[in-house]
Design a protein around this motif. Sequence first.
Motif, PDB file in Angstrom:
ATOM      1  N   ASP A  90      41.376   5.463   3.238  1.00 60.98           N
ATOM      2  CA  ASP A  90      40.528   5.073   2.104  1.00 60.98           C
ATOM      3  C   ASP A  90      41.343   4.986   0.824  1.00 60.98           C
ATOM      4  O   ASP A  90      41.209   4.043   0.041  1.00 60.98           O
ATOM      5  CB  ASP A  90      39.402   6.100   1.889  1.00 60.98           C
ATOM      6  N   GLY A 150      30.948   3.536  -7.250  1.00 62.78           N
ATOM      7  CA  GLY A 150      30.025   3.516  -6.113  1.00 62.78           C
ATOM      8  C   GLY A 150      30.033   2.160  -5.418  1.00 62.78           C
ATOM      9  O   GLY A 150      30.081   2.078  -4.189  1.00 62.78           O
ATOM     10  N   GLY A 195      33.272   1.736  -3.610  1.00 62.10           N
ATOM     11  CA  GLY A 195      33.248   2.497  -2.356  1.00 62.10           C
ATOM     12  C   GLY A 195      32.501   1.762  -1.259  1.00 62.10           C
ATOM     13  O   GLY A 195      32.939   1.725  -0.105  1.00 62.10           O
ATOM     14  N   ASP A 196      31.365   1.146  -1.618  1.00 59.95           N
ATOM     15  CA  ASP A 196      30.600   0.376  -0.638  1.00 59.95           C
ATOM     16  C   ASP A 196      31.359  -0.875  -0.217  1.00 59.95           C
ATOM     17  O   ASP A 196      31.417  -1.204   0.969  1.00 59.95           O
ATOM     18  CB  ASP A 196      29.239  -0.019  -1.219  1.00 59.95           C
ATOM     19  N   ASP A 249      32.194   8.766   3.366  1.00 60.88           N
ATOM     20  CA  ASP A 249      31.300   9.478   2.449  1.00 60.88           C
ATOM     21  C   ASP A 249      32.070  10.466   1.580  1.00 60.88           C
ATOM     22  O   ASP A 249      31.775  10.602   0.391  1.00 60.88           O
ATOM     23  CB  ASP A 249      30.204  10.213   3.225  1.00 60.88           C
ATOM     24  N   THR A 261      35.162  10.314   0.518  1.00 58.22           N
ATOM     25  CA  THR A 261      35.897   9.590  -0.520  1.00 58.22           C
ATOM     26  C   THR A 261      34.950   9.061  -1.584  1.00 58.22           C
ATOM     27  O   THR A 261      35.247   9.125  -2.782  1.00 58.22           O
ATOM     28  CB  THR A 261      36.730   8.448   0.095  1.00 58.22           C
ATOM     29  N   LYS A 262      33.790   8.552  -1.169  1.00 61.05           N
ATOM     30  CA  LYS A 262      32.798   8.080  -2.135  1.00 61.05           C
ATOM     31  C   LYS A 262      32.334   9.227  -3.035  1.00 61.05           C
ATOM     32  O   LYS A 262      32.217   9.054  -4.254  1.00 61.05           O
ATOM     33  CB  LYS A 262      31.589   7.475  -1.419  1.00 61.05           C
ATOM     34  N   ASN A 263      32.070  10.388  -2.429  1.00 61.65           N
ATOM     35  CA  ASN A 263      31.645  11.552  -3.216  1.00 61.65           C
ATOM     36  C   ASN A 263      32.738  11.979  -4.186  1.00 61.65           C
ATOM     37  O   ASN A 263      32.466  12.351  -5.333  1.00 61.65           O
ATOM     38  CB  ASN A 263      31.260  12.712  -2.302  1.00 61.65           C
TER      39      ASN A 263
END
Length: 184
Positions: A35, A68, A71-72, A78, A80-82
Amino acid sequence: MELSAGIKASLAGRYASALFDLASEAGTVSAVESDLDNLKAALAESSELRALIRNPEVSREALGRVVGGLGDHLSLSDLTKNFLGVLADNRRVSALPAMIRAFAMIAAAQRGEVQAEVASAHPLSDEQIATLETKLRAREGRTVKLSSKVDADLLGGLVVTIGSQRIDSSIRTRLNSLAQAMKG
């Protein structure tokens, strides 16, 4: 392998270390590393994205929406997004490139690898890179993860950087040394 105190003490190092610990607990170090490589590539490709993450006038909410969406778009895990969300909330997204480098160093140290970069005047073939990796592995006594770049200013030869060590066998350096010797 023990990491330098400088990495752990820096802001980027603390965040990267926390992310590494969470990824280790979840067993997703490889996924997070992938990621972060994708994020690094996105930052390298987009000057607008680099400018945006450094802009102090962008609100936390707007930055949160941007990371966000990023990330999508990049299909990040999840965790890495957080992590990106926490960075946006704490206004630390501008340090993301340094955090990516620190995470890579931490992950490599855990695997017993050392990062090395080779600069050459012309692109190296896969065979040349493999030979160089073998020689560096013998010299360092551990696995070497090698990245290469082209620097036409070198004229010829190589400049290899392993951590804080630099092996400079470039023609540019040899010519500069010769010029200094001739000046007396």
